[in-house]
Design a protein around this motif. Structure first.
Motif, short mmCIF file in Angstrom:
data_model
loop_
_atom_site.label_atom_id
_atom_site.label_comp_id
_atom_site.label_asym_id
_atom_site.label_seq_id
_atom_site.Cartn_x
_atom_site.Cartn_y
_atom_site.Cartn_z
N LEU A 21 0.82 -1.20 0.00
CA LEU A 21 0.00 0.00 0.00
C LEU A 21 0.85 1.26 0.00
CD1 LEU A 21 -2.77 1.31 0.12
CD2 LEU A 21 -2.73 1.03 2.61
N SER A 141 -5.81 -1.33 10.51
CA SER A 141 -6.28 -2.58 9.90
C SER A 141 -7.64 -2.88 10.51
CB SER A 141 -5.29 -3.71 10.25
OG SER A 141 -5.86 -4.98 10.06
N PRO A 184 -7.86 -1.18 6.45
CA PRO A 184 -8.08 -2.05 5.28
C PRO A 184 -8.40 -3.48 5.71
CG PRO A 184 -5.91 -0.95 5.22
CD PRO A 184 -6.45 -0.84 6.61
N THR A 187 -6.06 -7.38 1.41
CA THR A 187 -5.69 -6.62 0.22
C THR A 187 -4.52 -7.29 -0.48
OG1 THR A 187 -6.36 -4.60 1.40
CG2 THR A 187 -5.06 -4.31 -0.60
N ARG A 188 -4.49 -7.22 -1.78
CA ARG A 188 -3.44 -7.89 -2.55
C ARG A 188 -2.16 -7.05 -2.56
NH1 ARG A 188 -7.14 -9.85 -7.75
NH2 ARG A 188 -8.89 -10.62 -6.48
N THR A 189 -1.44 -7.13 -1.46
CA THR A 189 -0.22 -6.34 -1.31
C THR A 189 1.02 -7.19 -1.08
OG1 THR A 189 -0.70 -6.11 1.05
CG2 THR A 189 -1.44 -4.33 -0.40
N GLY A 226 -9.43 -6.72 -1.79
CA GLY A 226 -8.92 -5.37 -1.70
C GLY A 226 -7.94 -5.03 -2.80
N ASP A 227 -8.23 -3.97 -3.56
CA ASP A 227 -7.36 -3.49 -4.63
C ASP A 227 -6.51 -2.35 -4.06
OD1 ASP A 227 -6.20 -2.14 -6.77
OD2 ASP A 227 -7.93 -2.39 -8.08
N PRO A 228 -5.19 -2.55 -3.90
CA PRO A 228 -4.37 -1.52 -3.25
C PRO A 228 -4.38 -0.18 -3.99
CG PRO A 228 -2.99 -3.20 -4.28
CD PRO A 228 -4.39 -3.72 -4.31
N LEU A 231 -7.50 1.50 -2.84
CA LEU A 231 -7.31 1.95 -1.47
C LEU A 231 -6.51 3.24 -1.44
CD1 LEU A 231 -8.24 -1.02 -0.66
CD2 LEU A 231 -6.64 -0.79 1.24
N GLY A 251 -13.01 -1.87 2.52
CA GLY A 251 -13.20 -3.28 2.20
C GLY A 251 -14.48 -3.80 2.82
#
Length: 283
Positions: A21, A141, A184, A187-189, A226-228, A231, A251
């Motif tokens: 992020l 978070s 969040p 998320t794809r991080t 979750g799309d960073p 976000l 989210g």
């Protein structure tokens, strides 16, 4: 004078910007024309961005567990230009039962998730007050409001950050300094790289701790919703809002988990109403 949120070009200070992020937020701010001082452990991680955005991106190497280094980097940053937005983003999670965690693991977790953001926040309050305002974004978070097995030290840090931030937000409200806790969900991080595991012990292997550990060890990040980048855009937009929220849940999983937790807490509290009143003096 224009407030920090009104300025055409704003100066951001973002910790943990080398990936996840933090990187997305750094890039989004730069794309919108702002200037960013990004702290990283490995400067090479953002070299591509440095080549694209030139002098609008400043890279500083920082270990946020070293308070002297925090003061040095912040002092250098403020000498270059006032900072309008601070983002405390750096973090990781220790995974395992509380009984399995070493003192060093617990201490390091709290230093990164709580002590460092406290020190960084404190360091920017005076300059922000003197310049007429600013924004401080704390990356919390959904784990800042709920508790799950294997994350006790992580939750301690995030819950602590939430309490600290809520208190400070009331202390500085008169100075046009706004603090926002970003919460969040999954998320794809590249979350796996930010997990550090305890040494597993037999008693916890087959209970909720072991089950959660196994899930995290094999989780497919593609199922995370979750799309960073989205976000980052939502966080950026919040910094432009004249009255930003204290907490920003991002989210559907975050919303649902926190809603359930707060509902359960309120229900439990209601059952204690008479008991709570019963301990008062009767005369």
């Amino acid at each position: 004078m224009p407030t920090p949120s009104d300025k055409a070009v704003r100066h951001w200070f973002v910790t943990g910007a080398s990936g996840g992020l933090g990187r997305h937020l750094t890039e989004h701010a730069l794309q919108r024309g702002d200037r960013v001082t990004a702290t990283v452990r490995r400067p090479a991680a953002l070299q591509d961005m440095r080549e694209t955005y030139g002098d609008r991106l400043t890279l500083e190497t920082l270990d946020i567990t070293r308070s002297a280094d925090i003061d040095k980097v912040i002092g250098k940053t403020l000498q270059s230009a006032p900072v309008d937005i601070v983002v405390n983003n750096a973090g990781y999670a220790v995974v395992g039962a509380a009984e399995e965690m070493t003192v060093e693991q617990i201490r390091d977790q709290i230093e990164v998730l709580l002590l460092a953001p406290m020190l960084i926040t404190r360091a920017f309050l005076k300059p922000m007050r003197e310049q007429g305002g600013g924004r401080i974004i704390q990356i919390s978070s959904m784990g800042g409001q709920i508790g799950t097995p294997t994350h006790s030290s992580y939750h301690a840090g995030k819950w602590g950050l939430e309490g600290f931030t809520e208190s400070v937000s009331r202390e500085v409200a008169d100075f046009n300094i706004h603090l926002t806790l970003v919460e969040p969900g999954a998320t794809r991080t590249g979350f796996a790289s930010a997990l550090r595991y305890t040494t597993e012990s037999t008693p916890y292997r087959d209970n909720a701790v072991g089950q959660t550990r196994r899930y995290l060890e094999t989780a497919d990040e593609s199922v995370f919703t979750g799309d960073p980048a989205k976000l980052a855009a939502a966080i950026y937009d919040t910094t432009r809002h004249p009255n930003p929220p204290l907490r920003l849940a991002l989210g559907s999983d975050t919303y649902n988990a926190i809603h359930t937790a707060l509902t359960e807490r309120l229900t439990a509290l209601e059952t204690q109403k008479e008991l709570a009143a019963s301990v008062a003096f009767t005369h």
